[in-house]
Design a protein around this motif. Structure first.
Motif, PDB file in Angstrom:
ATOM      1  N   ILE A   1      16.536 -46.125  32.277  1.00  0.00           N
ATOM      2  CA  ILE A   1      17.358 -46.581  33.756  1.00  0.00           C
ATOM      3  C   ILE A   1      18.989 -45.827  33.974  1.00  0.00           C
ATOM      4  O   ILE A   1      19.392 -45.746  34.261  1.00  0.00           O
ATOM      5  N   ALA A   2      19.222 -46.061  32.035  1.00  0.00           N
ATOM      6  CA  ALA A   2      20.373 -44.793  32.018  1.00  0.00           C
ATOM      7  C   ALA A   2      20.111 -43.874  30.878  1.00  0.00           C
ATOM      8  O   ALA A   2      19.325 -43.894  29.874  1.00  0.00           O
ATOM      9  N   SER A   3      21.191 -43.061  30.995  1.00  0.00           N
ATOM     10  CA  SER A   3      21.664 -42.055  30.294  1.00  0.00           C
ATOM     11  C   SER A   3      22.158 -42.143  28.997  1.00  0.00           C
ATOM     12  O   SER A   3      23.112 -42.199  29.695  1.00  0.00           O
ATOM     13  N   VAL A   4      22.394 -42.516  27.444  1.00  0.00           N
ATOM     14  CA  VAL A   4      22.773 -42.748  26.992  1.00  0.00           C
ATOM     15  C   VAL A   4      23.212 -41.448  25.750  1.00  0.00           C
ATOM     16  O   VAL A   4      22.861 -40.476  25.690  1.00  0.00           O
ATOM     17  N   SER A   5      24.592 -40.784  26.301  1.00  0.00           N
ATOM     18  CA  SER A   5      24.712 -39.654  25.537  1.00  0.00           C
ATOM     19  C   SER A   5      26.649 -39.767  25.132  1.00  0.00           C
ATOM     20  O   SER A   5      27.527 -40.299  25.849  1.00  0.00           O
ATOM     21  N   VAL A   6      26.395 -39.450  23.703  1.00  0.00           N
ATOM     22  CA  VAL A   6      28.285 -39.888  23.423  1.00  0.00           C
ATOM     23  C   VAL A   6      28.571 -38.532  23.295  1.00  0.00           C
ATOM     24  O   VAL A   6      28.313 -37.472  22.279  1.00  0.00           O
ATOM     25  N   PRO A   7      29.944 -38.142  23.821  1.00  0.00           N
ATOM     26  CA  PRO A   7      30.283 -36.717  23.279  1.00  0.00           C
ATOM     27  C   PRO A   7      30.598 -36.939  22.454  1.00  0.00           C
ATOM     28  O   PRO A   7      31.091 -37.441  21.568  1.00  0.00           O
ATOM     29  N   GLY A   8      30.908 -35.344  21.233  1.00  0.00           N
ATOM     30  CA  GLY A   8      31.388 -35.335  19.981  1.00  0.00           C
ATOM     31  C   GLY A   8      33.127 -35.132  19.655  1.00  0.00           C
ATOM     32  O   GLY A   8      32.429 -36.623  19.006  1.00  0.00           O
ATOM     33  N   ALA A   9      33.351 -35.564  20.014  1.00  0.00           N
ATOM     34  CA  ALA A   9      34.681 -35.213  20.114  1.00  0.00           C
ATOM     35  C   ALA A   9      35.309 -37.152  19.981  1.00  0.00           C
ATOM     36  O   ALA A   9      35.867 -37.697  19.346  1.00  0.00           O
ATOM     37  N   LEU A  10      34.977 -37.799  21.621  1.00  0.00           N
ATOM     38  CA  LEU A  10      34.313 -39.579  21.284  1.00  0.00           C
ATOM     39  C   LEU A  10      33.328 -40.186  19.531  1.00  0.00           C
ATOM     40  O   LEU A  10      33.894 -41.274  18.641  1.00  0.00           O
ATOM     41  N   LEU A  11      32.711 -39.635  19.306  1.00  0.00           N
ATOM     42  CA  LEU A  11      31.878 -40.095  17.932  1.00  0.00           C
ATOM     43  C   LEU A  11      32.597 -39.012  16.640  1.00  0.00           C
ATOM     44  O   LEU A  11      32.364 -40.220  15.991  1.00  0.00           O
ATOM     45  N   ASP A  12      33.407 -38.497  17.109  1.00  0.00           N
ATOM     46  CA  ASP A  12      34.337 -38.529  15.344  1.00  0.00           C
ATOM     47  C   ASP A  12      35.248 -39.136  15.772  1.00  0.00           C
ATOM     48  O   ASP A  12      35.724 -39.345  14.343  1.00  0.00           O
ATOM     49  N   ALA A  13      35.601 -39.571  16.904  1.00  0.00           N
ATOM     50  CA  ALA A  13      36.437 -40.221  16.622  1.00  0.00           C
ATOM     51  C   ALA A  13      35.861 -41.797  16.240  1.00  0.00           C
ATOM     52  O   ALA A  13      37.223 -42.255  15.239  1.00  0.00           O
ATOM     53  N   ALA A  14      35.008 -42.126  15.742  1.00  0.00           N
ATOM     54  CA  ALA A  14      34.359 -43.131  16.176  1.00  0.00           C
ATOM     55  C   ALA A  14      33.995 -43.368  14.244  1.00  0.00           C
ATOM     56  O   ALA A  14      34.248 -43.816  14.292  1.00  0.00           O
ATOM     57  N   TYR A  15      33.221 -42.279  14.121  1.00  0.00           N
ATOM     58  CA  TYR A  15      33.255 -41.718  12.983  1.00  0.00           C
ATOM     59  C   TYR A  15      34.527 -42.173  11.700  1.00  0.00           C
ATOM     60  O   TYR A  15      34.536 -42.729  10.784  1.00  0.00           O
ATOM     61  N   ALA A  16      35.369 -41.379  12.326  1.00  0.00           N
ATOM     62  CA  ALA A  16      36.559 -41.731  11.767  1.00  0.00           C
ATOM     63  C   ALA A  16      37.817 -43.651  11.471  1.00  0.00           C
ATOM     64  O   ALA A  16      37.847 -43.362  10.269  1.00  0.00           O
ATOM     65  N   GLY A  17      37.117 -43.916  12.298  1.00  0.00           N
ATOM     66  CA  GLY A  17      37.769 -45.009  12.964  1.00  0.00           C
ATOM     67  C   GLY A  17      36.828 -46.107  12.111  1.00  0.00           C
ATOM     68  O   GLY A  17      37.789 -46.822  10.910  1.00  0.00           O
ATOM     69  N   ILE A  18      35.656 -46.271  11.483  1.00  0.00           N
ATOM     70  CA  ILE A  18      34.778 -47.058  10.708  1.00  0.00           C
ATOM     71  C   ILE A  18      35.363 -46.342   8.664  1.00  0.00           C
ATOM     72  O   ILE A  18      35.626 -47.366   7.986  1.00  0.00           O
ATOM     73  N   GLY A  19      35.437 -45.128   9.092  1.00  0.00           N
ATOM     74  CA  GLY A  19      36.142 -44.940   7.771  1.00  0.00           C
ATOM     75  C   GLY A  19      37.164 -45.261   7.519  1.00  0.00           C
ATOM     76  O   GLY A  19      37.976 -45.959   5.854  1.00  0.00           O
ATOM     77  N   TRP A  20      38.387 -45.449   8.486  1.00  0.00           N
ATOM     78  CA  TRP A  20      39.488 -45.531   8.180  1.00  0.00           C
ATOM     79  C   TRP A  20      39.780 -47.170   7.998  1.00  0.00           C
ATOM     80  O   TRP A  20      40.748 -47.747   7.203  1.00  0.00           O
ATOM     81  N   TYR A  21      39.195 -48.079   8.794  1.00  0.00           N
ATOM     82  CA  TYR A  21      39.209 -49.780   8.380  1.00  0.00           C
ATOM     83  C   TYR A  21      38.895 -49.827   7.105  1.00  0.00           C
ATOM     84  O   TYR A  21      39.522 -50.666   6.762  1.00  0.00           O
ATOM     85  N   VAL A  22      37.576 -49.137   6.904  1.00  0.00           N
ATOM     86  CA  VAL A  22      37.124 -50.126   5.256  1.00  0.00           C
ATOM     87  C   VAL A  22      37.702 -49.833   4.282  1.00  0.00           C
ATOM     88  O   VAL A  22      38.574 -49.833   3.609  1.00  0.00           O
ATOM     89  N   GLY A  23      38.398 -47.778   4.434  1.00  0.00           N
ATOM     90  CA  GLY A  23      39.194 -47.665   3.369  1.00  0.00           C
ATOM     91  C   GLY A  23      40.717 -47.922   2.826  1.00  0.00           C
ATOM     92  O   GLY A  23      41.431 -48.579   2.296  1.00  0.00           O
ATOM     93  N   LEU A  24      40.901 -48.179   4.560  1.00  0.00           N
ATOM     94  CA  LEU A  24      42.193 -49.169   4.573  1.00  0.00           C
ATOM     95  C   LEU A  24      42.302 -50.797   3.816  1.00  0.00           C
ATOM     96  O   LEU A  24      43.725 -51.043   3.555  1.00  0.00           O
ATOM     97  N   ARG A  25      41.026 -51.033   4.126  1.00  0.00           N
ATOM     98  CA  ARG A  25      41.447 -52.708   3.427  1.00  0.00           C
ATOM     99  C   ARG A  25      41.741 -52.722   2.325  1.00  0.00           C
ATOM    100  O   ARG A  25      42.023 -53.694   1.003  1.00  0.00           O
ATOM    101  N   PHE A  26      41.027 -51.183   1.081  1.00  0.00           N
ATOM    102  CA  PHE A  26      42.034 -51.800  -0.047  1.00  0.00           C
ATOM    103  C   PHE A  26      43.522 -51.322   0.185  1.00  0.00           C
ATOM    104  O   PHE A  26      44.106 -49.942   0.222  1.00  0.00           O
ATOM    105  N   ASN A  27      43.984 -52.063  -0.849  1.00  0.00           N
ATOM    106  CA  ASN A  27      45.963 -52.116  -0.898  1.00  0.00           C
ATOM    107  C   ASN A  27      46.010 -52.623  -2.583  1.00  0.00           C
ATOM    108  O   ASN A  27      45.082 -53.305  -3.350  1.00  0.00           O
ATOM    109  N   ARG A  28      47.258 -52.829  -3.129  1.00  0.00           N
ATOM    110  CA  ARG A  28      47.779 -52.872  -4.654  1.00  0.00           C
ATOM    111  C   ARG A  28      47.097 -54.612  -4.539  1.00  0.00           C
ATOM    112  O   ARG A  28      47.542 -54.886  -5.360  1.00  0.00           O
TER     113      ARG A  28
END
Length: 350
Positions: free
Chosen positions: A224-251
């Motif tokens: 019914i629909a074709s799912v396609s994720v462009p590289g730049a958007l995928l890279d941003a999503a990867y980084a976003g999840i990595g930052w969200y997890v990593g920045l939860r660690f604080n002093r």
């Protein structure tokens, strides 16, 4: 408006993340674009950078990953769950039981309060566990710290394991390099928004990830629909999840959990080893490789494990079948296990 120092910190975070991600990519680590930003963000968070990724951006990143997974899902995922239902349920039960046992140990040793130890040890989605723990009266700081320590450890461990089971052509950055048709990209963004919105309205756990994943899988496999994720958007999503997890660690969090830190680290290593041992056993019971079994039983977040599975040679259908079933199992049994583990706390005279 953010002050100039905050802007410079974000720029430094972006630059350091890009550098480490590129280095890991050259070293042929799967999920380099998740692992690099996450490790850099952990350092920034602990050093007191005071940065935090807004939650709406994290949910958007999860929705993009959901669409990426949907693109990789075939009707085989249903057949896999049905054909190997007994062993998949056993894999889920072993992981959930391992988390419960560790929760009891942490409670008996008085390292953490019972309900907090239960939710912190539960091998479900980190964000969902933190939200539910707060609703049931646990300390969300301790639960978040335990969950994200384990997510970080699982991502690092799974990336190292996958490094020895993947060739250079299977890396996410390479797979995402193909240009995507504009109409397909617009359809994907619509699926991401609609799937996440419907799942949130229905109160489905991990809605931002699961909603687009299920809706996209149905629409994509039926044509019914074709799912396609462009590289730049995928890279941003990867980084976003990595930052969200990593920045939860604080002093502040470290100070709050300092007395429990050794126990948390030992528990994290223990559950990864237990799940890894069960994964090794599964390779003798099912026609799957160790990487697939390891990712399926890994007690990390569904989104991060999905990224590694899609970017490697793992059987994505099997991994996501087990991980999704376990997420729902933990959410359903979590309140019961929390009360059970809380009863294991020693009395005042113990």
């Amino acid at each position: 408006m953010p002050d100039l120092r905050t802007v410079f910190r974000w720029i430094a975070l972006l630059a350091a993340s890009a550098f480490l991600a590129a280095a890991l990519n050259l070293a042929r680590f799967p999920a380099a674009l998740l692992l690099g930003p996450m490790l850099v963000a952990i350092v920034f968070g602990i050093r007191g950078a005071g940065l935090a990724l807004p939650r709406p951006l994290f949910l958007a990143a999860q929705a993009v990953i959901g669409c990426l997974v949907a693109h990789s899902i075939t009707p085989e995922i249903t057949r896999t769950i049905v054909d190997d239902a007994a062993l998949i349920c056993a894999a889920v039960c072993v992981t959930v039981l391992a988390g419960a046992i560790l929760g009891i140990i942490l409670t008996r040793l008085q390292i953490l309060p019972g309900s907090t130890a239960a939710w912190g040890s539960a091998p479900g989605g980190a964000a969902a566990m933190v939200a539910m723990s707060e609703a049931y009266g646990s300390d969300p700081r301790l639960v978040a710290f335990m969950q994200y320590v384990r997510v970080a450890a699982v991502v690092l461990t799974a990336s190292v394991v996958a490094r020895f089971f993947v060739d250079g052509s299977a890396l996410p950055a390479v797979a995402a390099a193909e240009p995507a048709p504009a109409l397909s990209v617009l359809a994907t963004l619509g699926i991401a928004a609609l799937g996440a919105g419907l799942a949130m309205l229905l109160h489905i756990p991990a809605a931002a990830l699961v909603g687009p994943m299920l809706l996209g899988a149905v629409l994509h496999t039926t044509g019914i629909a074709s799912v396609s994720v462009p590289g730049a958007l995928l890279d941003a999503a990867y980084a976003g999840i990595g930052w969200y997890v990593g920045l939860r660690f604080n002093r502040e969090t470290l100070r709050a959990v300092w007395h429990a830190l050794p126990g948390i680290l030992v528990a994290t290593v223990a559950i990864i080893v237990l799940c890894g041992s069960w994964a090794w056993g599964l390779t003798f019971l099912l026609p799957i490789d160790f990487l697939t079994a390891f990712l399926a039983t890994s007690p990390g977040g569904l989104d991060s494990v999905a990224i590694i599975a899609v970017g490697s040679k793992a059987d994505v259908s099997f991994v996501l079948g087990v991980q999704t079933l376990r997420l729902f199992t933990v959410l359903l049994t979590g309140p019961i296990l929390a009360r059970w583990i809380a009863r294991a706390a020693p009395g005042p005279g113990a």
